[in-house]
Each structure stands twice: as structure tokens, then as C-alpha cells.
Write an enzyme that holds these catalytic residues in place. Structure first.
Site, PDB file in Angstrom:
ATOM      1  N   HIS A  30     -13.327  50.418 -10.744  1.00 35.96           N
ATOM      2  CA  HIS A  30     -13.025  51.686 -11.419  1.00 35.96           C
ATOM      3  C   HIS A  30     -11.786  52.322 -10.803  1.00 35.96           C
ATOM      4  O   HIS A  30     -11.394  52.008  -9.664  1.00 35.96           O
ATOM      5  CB  HIS A  30     -14.219  52.646 -11.333  1.00 35.96           C
ATOM      6  N   CYS A  31     -11.150  53.220 -11.567  1.00 37.94           N
ATOM      7  CA  CYS A  31     -10.035  54.011 -11.057  1.00 37.94           C
ATOM      8  C   CYS A  31     -10.470  55.474 -11.068  1.00 37.94           C
ATOM      9  O   CYS A  31     -11.654  55.764 -10.904  1.00 37.94           O
ATOM     10  CB  CYS A  31      -8.778  53.775 -11.886  1.00 37.94           C
ATOM     11  N   MET A  32      -9.548  56.395 -11.270  1.00 35.64           N
ATOM     12  CA  MET A  32      -9.880  57.821 -11.204  1.00 35.64           C
ATOM     13  C   MET A  32     -10.794  58.278 -12.340  1.00 35.64           C
ATOM     14  O   MET A  32     -11.646  59.137 -12.149  1.00 35.64           O
ATOM     15  CB  MET A  32      -8.595  58.660 -11.234  1.00 35.64           C
ATOM     16  N   ARG A  34     -11.740  55.759 -15.175  1.00 37.94           N
ATOM     17  CA  ARG A  34     -12.156  54.666 -16.060  1.00 37.94           C
ATOM     18  C   ARG A  34     -12.889  53.551 -15.322  1.00 37.94           C
ATOM     19  O   ARG A  34     -12.574  53.244 -14.171  1.00 37.94           O
ATOM     20  CB  ARG A  34     -10.924  54.063 -16.746  1.00 37.94           C
TER      21      ARG A  34
END
Length: 467
Positions: A30-32, A34
Site C-alpha cells: 500500500h501507499c498513502m 491506495r
């Protein structure tokens, strides 16, 4: 095992079902905002089912990854999902490597370009803001004088800030060679040293080419000009690729007992020699050629048409990932012309996508306001992906309206020859990076972009609702 948050249990179960089940997942991270899945078969993902889930604010495929927008709670959602299904946690780098298996050669090239420049963005954005602030105190006149001319304190601030600005932009090749070598799995410190040899004070500054005759290294049979590559992108990329290739190949054949001595020595000496003898000069020619093409398209008699086309197509370029390649072009233009015509246009594209998302939050009952409004704010500050994927592409016509609004503003910029000092923060803050003499024109272009995008999106939404 990670702790399960009961708040996300049901939705996490539905997400795994929606992407085709646990067995269809190669990796997930995951990112910030998504979740980033690499799926064995993307056709098994049921987008309608996924986007009906309460926690899901949108989905899209990019760079070989199937991405699901969750929002600021993505970290907790991810922990719950991985705990429920005992999914293997992987790093972003590992996930990218998995994703490349789903990419064609062009997508891999674009992914590589992105991975070179993305680590440099904090410095580039910082540099753009610094140059924008220097615009305010050193170039804008108040009562016949700039702040820097009228007050010794502001003159000192003006000069001090250039210490940082010069380090970021003139010595950019150091960051590029570091990033390229890092990407290739080579020794990062060697990448840094290679970059320094491209901008060393021993060399004639690249900005003085044509103004003075450089000294040369005399190797008897031939000589090499002592010319630097300040602010040059393509020579730095090519040099970094060469070092990374040589080092990684030597690491496979040189015995480990002498590897730490032999490999760095041979890799660095050969690469630095090639960088100044062949790679640098060829890279400069390539950069000049690319810069000339964009100069022809975005200045002179083609400026308006070229700017309109670029303004209209920039958002679709973001979807494909091609927009990352404009970084190299912009730095070439900055080195050649003292500014870039591209950045003002892409900042307008950010603004148009933000405005379309905002208009949808006001005019459409279908759109989730908790998705559209934060996405609009993000895009107004230069990050358009939430607005693009969460709202505008999903409903299609807001995307088209935004592209038209962007094209209108871009046409104004092309007509008046608007240029920015550097790359900076896109969206509304982008005006700070624009050269001060164009601020009024650019403000008009921003207003036109916002107006055309908002009105067209609003009207289309209302007409659609009455059909």
C-alpha cells in the site's frame, strides 16, 4: 499476526473476493491512500463489486498494478486484510518487480523513468518553491524597487536561498546518477561520486559553453574537453546506466576476495572516462535535440496550437505514466532557455482535474463527496491521481471537460509565451514558479481553466440528470 480491526473486517473480506480471491494475488502493498495489488489475472477483478464496497473510493490499473483507493485509513485496512488472509507482506520495491511481469517494454521503460525521478521530487519541489519565493523578493518591484534592493535583510535572504536552489538544480546530475545506480542495484555512493565528476568545479560550467574555450585533458593521441554537465539530465541518466551496468556485471565475475577493491575502481574509472569522452557529449546532443523539438512546438508560430494540444493531452499522459518523461525535457529547456514552457501547462492540467472533481461533488448525487472533495483539494495542490482515478475517469465526461478547460488555459499561455523558472509544485501553487512578468497572464489562464471546467462539468451533469 497483525491485529484485526473489526471496523474493516467485512470490507476487507469483500475486497479479496472482488480481486478474484487470495489465490489470484501475486503480491500486495500500500501507499498513502491506495492498496496496490499485483494480480495473476486482472480479468478476475470485479470492478463493479469492488466499487460498491463502502471503504473503496475507486480503482484503476497502472504500471502493472491493480490499485484500490481506500483513503487515509489504508494502513489499518491493509493490516486487517493481510491478517485475515495471511497474505505475504512485500516492500514497494518487491511489488514493483512483481508488477513488471505484467508490463510490456514501453510500460517498463516508463516505469523505470518514474522510478528515477520520483525519489528526486522532494528536492525538485522544494527547489521550485524556493525559486518562487526568490521571485517575490528579488524580481517583483514595489515602488520602483524589489524587496532585495530596498532592504539588506531581504537581499541576504535572496542570496542565501540561491545556495539551496543552486544545489538542487545546477547539481541535479548528482541526484540523477545516484537514483539510476540505486535503481540498478549498484553502489549508491559510486553513483554520487559519478555525479560529482559531471559537475566538478574543475570543469567549465555548462552554462558557459559557447562563451569561452574550455581546457582539455591531453591524452597524447586524443584530448577531452573539461566541460561540465550542470542541470543536464540525459547525460546523467546515460552515465548512471553505464556505471550500474558495468558494476553489476563485474560483481558477477570478480572473485569476492578482491571484489570490494577491484569492482569500484574499474567501474568508476571506466565510466567517468566514457562519460566525458563519449556519453556526455552524445547525451548533450540528444538533450539539445529533444529540447529543440519542444521549443519549436511550444514557442513561436506553433506556440498556441502546441500548447493547446499539450494542455488537452497531459492528463491522459498521467494515466499512461508518460508524463514522467517530461521531467527530463523540462530540465533541458531550463538549461537551454532559462525556463520551461511545460510546467505552467501541466499545473493548469492539475487545476482543471481538481475543478472537475469539485464540480462533480456539487452537481452530482452519484459521486461520494468524501471522495471528490479531498481529491479536488489534493489536485489543487498538485497531486491529481485521486481526482483522476477516483472521480473523473470513472464518470468519463468530467475528464473530458477538464481536458478542454486545461486546453483553453494552455492556449492563453502559449499566446503570451508564459514560462516558469523551474519545476515546482503543480496546481494552484504553480503560479509561484512562473516568471513574475507572466503572473497576471497566468492568473487569467487559471481563471479561464477553472471557469470552463467547472461550468461545462456542472452543465453536463445537470443535463445528464434530466435525460
Amino acid at each position: 499476526m497483525a491485529e484485526i480491526n473489526e471496523k474493516f473486517r467485512e470490507d476487507a473480506l469483500k475486497v479479496i473476493e472482488g480481486v478474484g480471491g487470495k489465490d489470484n494475488i501475486s503480491s500486495v502493498t500500500h501507499c498513502m491512500t491506495r492498496l496496490r495489488f499485483v494480480l495473476k489475472d486482472t480479468d478476475k477483478a470485479d470492478i463493479k463489486k469492488l466499487e460498491a464496497i463502502k471503504s473503496v473510493k475507486g480503482s484503476f490499473t497502472s504500471g502493472g498494478q491493480f490499485q484500490i483507493i481506500i483513503g487515509n485509513t489504508v494502513a489499518e485496512f491493509y493490516k486487517t486484510m493481510t491478517a485475515l488472509f495471511d497474505l505475504k507482506e512485500v516492500s514497494k520495491e518487491e511489488s514493483k518487480e512483481y508488477a513488471k511481469k505484467n508490463m510490456n517494454p514501453l510500460e517498463r521503460f516508463l516505469s523505470t523513468m518514474a522510478e528515477i525521478f520520483v525519489p528526486l521530487l522532494p528536492a525538485i519541489i522544494c527547489g521550485g518553491l524556493i525559486l518562487g519565493f526568490r521571485n517575490l523578493i528579488g524580481d517583483i518591484q514595489f515602488g520602483g524597487q524589489t524587496l532585495a534592493q530596498a532592504h539588506p535583510f531581504w537581499a541576504t535572504v535572496y542570496n542565501f536561498l540561491w545556495l539551496i536552489g543552486e544545489a538542487i538544480f545546477h547539481f541535479l546530475p548528482v541526484g540523477i546518477t545516484w537514483s539510476v545506480v540505486r535503481k540498478m542495484g549498484g553502489s549508491q555512493i559510486l553513483g554520487i561520486i559519478l555525479g560529482i565528476t559531471l559537475v566538478s568545479p574543475q570543469l567549465m560550467n555548462a552554462y558557459n559553453i559557447g562563451k569561452a574555450t574550455p581546457e582539455a585533458w591531453d591524452f597524447i593521441a586524443f584530448s577531452i574537453d573539461k566541460v561540465g554537465y550542470q542541470a543536464q539530465v540525459i547525460p546523467a541518466i546515460l552515465a548512471g546506466l553505464t556505471l550500474g551496468y558495468i558494476e553489476t556485471k563485474l560483481n558477477k565475475v570478480v572473485h569476492e576476495a578482491v571484489r570490494i577493491v577491484i569492482v569500484p575502481l574499474i567501474s568508476l574509472v571506466i565510466t567517468v572516462f566514457l562519460a566525458h569522452a563519449i556519453i556526455g557529449p552524445v547525451g548533450r546532443i540528444l538533450g539539445d535535440f529533444v529540447g529543440h523539438i519542444f521549443q519549436v512546438l511550444l514557442t513561436g508560430k506553433f506556440a498556441v496550437i502546441g500548447s493547446i494540444i499539450f494542455g488537452f493531452l497531459y492528463a491522459p499522459l498521467v494515466i499512461t505514466g508518460i508524463h514522467h518523461t517530461t521531467n527530463a525535457v523540462e530540465f533541458t529547456l531550463i538549461q537551454q532557455l532559462g525556463g520551461t514552457m511545460i510546467f505552467p501547462l501541466l499545473a493548469l492540467s492539475n487545476i482543471s482535474q481538481a475543478t472537475a472533481s469539485l464540480a462533480m461533488s456539487i452537481s452530482s448525487k452519484e459521486v461520494k463527496k468524501d471522495v471528490a472533495i479531498p481529491a479536488a483539494i489534493s489536485a489543487y495542490l498538485g497531486v491529481t491521481e485521486p481526482a483522476l482515478y477516483g472521480v473523473n475517469i470513472k464518470y468519463k465526461y468530467p475528464m473530458i471537460c477538464a481536458m478542454i478547460g486545461s486546453a483553453c488555459g494552455a492556449g492563453i499561455c502559449g499566446f503570451f509565451g508564459v514560462m516558469a523558472n523551474s519545476i515546482g509544485v503543480g496546481g494552484l501553487p504553480g503560479i509561484l514558479t512562473v516568471k513574475p512578468q507572466y503572473w497576471l497572464v497566468y492568473l487569467v489562464a487559471m481563471i479561464v481553466t477553472i471557469s470552463v471546467t467547472f461550468i461545462s462539468t456542472f452543465i453536463f451533469t445537470k443535463k445528464k440528470a434530466t435525460i
